[in-house]
Design a protein around this motif. Structure first.
Motif, PDB file in Angstrom:
ATOM      1  N   TYR A 124      15.579  -6.162 -11.334  1.00 45.98           N
ATOM      2  CA  TYR A 124      15.522  -7.609 -11.113  1.00 45.98           C
ATOM      3  C   TYR A 124      14.548  -8.279 -12.084  1.00 45.98           C
ATOM      4  O   TYR A 124      14.817  -9.372 -12.597  1.00 45.98           O
ATOM      5  CB  TYR A 124      15.103  -7.906  -9.673  1.00 45.98           C
ATOM      6  CG  TYR A 124      16.124  -7.505  -8.636  1.00 45.98           C
ATOM      7  CD1 TYR A 124      17.475  -7.776  -8.823  1.00 45.98           C
ATOM      8  CD2 TYR A 124      15.739  -6.860  -7.463  1.00 45.98           C
ATOM      9  CE1 TYR A 124      18.414  -7.412  -7.870  1.00 45.98           C
ATOM     10  CE2 TYR A 124      16.672  -6.491  -6.505  1.00 45.98           C
ATOM     11  CZ  TYR A 124      18.008  -6.769  -6.713  1.00 45.98           C
ATOM     12  OH  TYR A 124      18.937  -6.404  -5.777  1.00 45.98           O
ATOM     13  N   ALA A 125      13.414  -7.629 -12.331  1.00 43.80           N
ATOM     14  CA  ALA A 125      12.401  -8.224 -13.202  1.00 43.80           C
ATOM     15  C   ALA A 125      12.893  -8.340 -14.642  1.00 43.80           C
ATOM     16  O   ALA A 125      12.615  -9.325 -15.332  1.00 43.80           O
ATOM     17  CB  ALA A 125      11.117  -7.395 -13.146  1.00 43.80           C
ATOM     18  N   THR A 162       7.196  -2.942 -15.827  1.00 42.13           N
ATOM     19  CA  THR A 162       7.439  -3.533 -14.527  1.00 42.13           C
ATOM     20  C   THR A 162       6.663  -2.758 -13.488  1.00 42.13           C
ATOM     21  O   THR A 162       6.057  -1.731 -13.772  1.00 42.13           O
ATOM     22  CB  THR A 162       8.937  -3.507 -14.189  1.00 42.13           C
ATOM     23  OG1 THR A 162       9.383  -2.157 -14.213  1.00 42.13           O
ATOM     24  CG2 THR A 162       9.730  -4.315 -15.195  1.00 42.13           C
ATOM     25  N   THR A 163       6.688  -3.238 -12.258  1.00 47.85           N
ATOM     26  CA  THR A 163       5.933  -2.595 -11.197  1.00 47.85           C
ATOM     27  C   THR A 163       6.865  -1.843 -10.280  1.00 47.85           C
ATOM     28  O   THR A 163       7.818  -2.403  -9.761  1.00 47.85           O
ATOM     29  CB  THR A 163       5.159  -3.646 -10.385  1.00 47.85           C
ATOM     30  OG1 THR A 163       4.313  -4.358 -11.277  1.00 47.85           O
ATOM     31  CG2 THR A 163       4.325  -2.974  -9.317  1.00 47.85           C
ATOM     32  N   ASN A 177      19.762 -10.524 -11.329  1.00 44.26           N
ATOM     33  CA  ASN A 177      20.601  -9.844 -10.338  1.00 44.26           C
ATOM     34  C   ASN A 177      21.763  -9.113 -11.011  1.00 44.26           C
ATOM     35  O   ASN A 177      21.867  -9.063 -12.240  1.00 44.26           O
ATOM     36  CB  ASN A 177      21.111 -10.847  -9.297  1.00 44.26           C
ATOM     37  CG  ASN A 177      21.890 -11.991  -9.938  1.00 44.26           C
ATOM     38  OD1 ASN A 177      22.336 -11.901 -11.084  1.00 44.26           O
ATOM     39  ND2 ASN A 177      22.060 -13.077  -9.201  1.00 44.26           N
ATOM     40  N   ASN A 215      14.015   1.413 -10.846  1.00 44.48           N
ATOM     41  CA  ASN A 215      14.212   1.010  -9.464  1.00 44.48           C
ATOM     42  C   ASN A 215      14.691  -0.445  -9.409  1.00 44.48           C
ATOM     43  O   ASN A 215      14.767  -1.132 -10.428  1.00 44.48           O
ATOM     44  CB  ASN A 215      12.932   1.208  -8.643  1.00 44.48           C
ATOM     45  CG  ASN A 215      11.749   0.454  -9.234  1.00 44.48           C
ATOM     46  OD1 ASN A 215      11.909  -0.528  -9.958  1.00 44.48           O
ATOM     47  ND2 ASN A 215      10.546   0.917  -8.931  1.00 44.48           N
ATOM     48  N   ARG A 216      15.022  -0.909  -8.216  1.00 46.79           N
ATOM     49  CA  ARG A 216      15.583  -2.260  -8.091  1.00 46.79           C
ATOM     50  C   ARG A 216      14.615  -3.357  -8.522  1.00 46.79           C
ATOM     51  O   ARG A 216      15.016  -4.296  -9.214  1.00 46.79           O
ATOM     52  CB  ARG A 216      16.074  -2.493  -6.662  1.00 46.79           C
ATOM     53  CG  ARG A 216      17.290  -1.651  -6.319  1.00 46.79           C
ATOM     54  CD  ARG A 216      17.957  -2.112  -5.041  1.00 46.79           C
ATOM     55  NE  ARG A 216      19.061  -1.225  -4.683  1.00 46.79           N
ATOM     56  CZ  ARG A 216      19.977  -1.504  -3.777  1.00 46.79           C
ATOM     57  NH1 ARG A 216      19.911  -2.652  -3.112  1.00 46.79           N
ATOM     58  NH2 ARG A 216      20.948  -0.645  -3.512  1.00 46.79           N
ATOM     59  N   PRO A 217      13.337  -3.289  -8.123  1.00 48.54           N
ATOM     60  CA  PRO A 217      12.413  -4.327  -8.604  1.00 48.54           C
ATOM     61  C   PRO A 217      12.353  -4.406 -10.129  1.00 48.54           C
ATOM     62  O   PRO A 217      12.269  -5.497 -10.701  1.00 48.54           O
ATOM     63  CB  PRO A 217      11.068  -3.897  -8.009  1.00 48.54           C
ATOM     64  CG  PRO A 217      11.431  -3.141  -6.778  1.00 48.54           C
ATOM     65  CD  PRO A 217      12.679  -2.394  -7.137  1.00 48.54           C
ATOM     66  N   SER A 218      12.410  -3.250 -10.789  1.00 50.55           N
ATOM     67  CA  SER A 218      12.390  -3.248 -12.251  1.00 50.55           C
ATOM     68  C   SER A 218      13.656  -3.877 -12.814  1.00 50.55           C
ATOM     69  O   SER A 218      13.616  -4.614 -13.808  1.00 50.55           O
ATOM     70  CB  SER A 218      12.249  -1.814 -12.774  1.00 50.55           C
ATOM     71  OG  SER A 218      11.020  -1.250 -12.389  1.00 50.55           O
ATOM     72  N   ALA A 225       7.988   0.407  -6.877  1.00 50.79           N
ATOM     73  CA  ALA A 225       7.859   0.038  -5.468  1.00 50.79           C
ATOM     74  C   ALA A 225       6.483   0.378  -4.923  1.00 50.79           C
ATOM     75  O   ALA A 225       5.958  -0.303  -4.056  1.00 50.79           O
ATOM     76  CB  ALA A 225       8.946   0.738  -4.659  1.00 50.79           C
ATOM     77  N   THR A 274      20.876   1.488 -10.952  1.00 45.66           N
ATOM     78  CA  THR A 274      19.491   1.962 -11.033  1.00 45.66           C
ATOM     79  C   THR A 274      19.436   3.450 -11.360  1.00 45.66           C
ATOM     80  O   THR A 274      18.562   3.896 -12.113  1.00 45.66           O
ATOM     81  CB  THR A 274      18.740   1.691  -9.719  1.00 45.66           C
ATOM     82  OG1 THR A 274      19.470   2.251  -8.613  1.00 45.66           O
ATOM     83  CG2 THR A 274      18.560   0.198  -9.497  1.00 45.66           C
TER      84      THR A 274
END
Length: 204
Positions: free
Chosen positions: A56-57, A8-9, A61, A51-54, A11, A45
């Motif tokens: 969610y990806a 994943t990406t 949610n 992190n949160r983006p990871s 932040a 997390t």
């Protein structure tokens, strides 16, 4: 990269790799310890090391992650419930399930108590969608027990005047109570005394 790993990406745009199975296990333990409502995204997390983006990806949610964690719990640590239904007698079914509650609730490698019970108690509003899902989860276990006890009656293993639905609720009530006791400090010996007392009242 193994199939268990997700890229994943972060932040700041730097790729992050992590084992999704391990991350899900860690999330399961957080929900198990704190319940659904008591668990924040920051709790998740931090425990999962992402992190949160990871998050969610990989998992969607918080609600989606909880459903995955509950499924992992059902088919992992608490798989003994459905395995117990294969026991040859109704009494052995109940004994194995209650023993499983004690074993799981007092295993120092796990949070004390039960993930489902903790999460259900934390969802105070019955109209909450997650509370309704947790209620449906309970109902499915209760229905499976009821069906097994109906089978026991038809096989002559339980008295013909037994109420399979009431027996199923009795088993769940004792199990939930033991989970709460375990979460509040009851030890293994104390819980086994509860099991022994419950089994004394089982129909002969």
């Amino acid at each position: 990269m193994s199939m268990k790993q997700e890229k994943t990406t972060a932040a700041i745009g730097r790729p992050r790799e992590f084992d999704t199975d391990e991350a899900l296990n860690r999330a399961m333990h957080v929900f198990w310890r704190k319940g659904y409502l008591g668990t924040s995204l920051s709790d998740l997390t931090e425990a999962m090391g992402i992190n949160r983006p990871s998050l969610y990806a990989a998992f969607g949610n918080k609600e989606s992650l909880f459903r995955k964690a509950l499924d992992r719990y059902t088919n992992g640590p608490s798989a003994y419930v459905y395995e117990a239904l294969k026991e040859p007698t109704a009494r052995r079914v109940v004994e194995r399930i209650m023993q499983g509650v004690v074993d799981l609730g007092t295993d120092s490698r796990n949070p004390p108590g039960c993930l489902w019970v903790h999460s259900t108690l934390s969802c105070g509003d019955p109209a909450d969608p997650m509370a309704q899902e947790l209620s449906a989860y309970r109902a499915s276990i209760e229905a499976s027990l009821c069906k097994r006890f109906e089978q026991a009656i038809s096989e002559g293993d339980l008295p013909v005047d037994s109420d399979p639905a009431a027996l199923a609720r009795f088993v769940l009530t004792v199990n939930c109570g033991m989970s709460v006791l375990a979460a509040t400090g009851a030890n293994r010996e104390e819980l086994l005394q509860v099991v022994e007392t419950a089994l004394r009242s089982w129909p002969q």
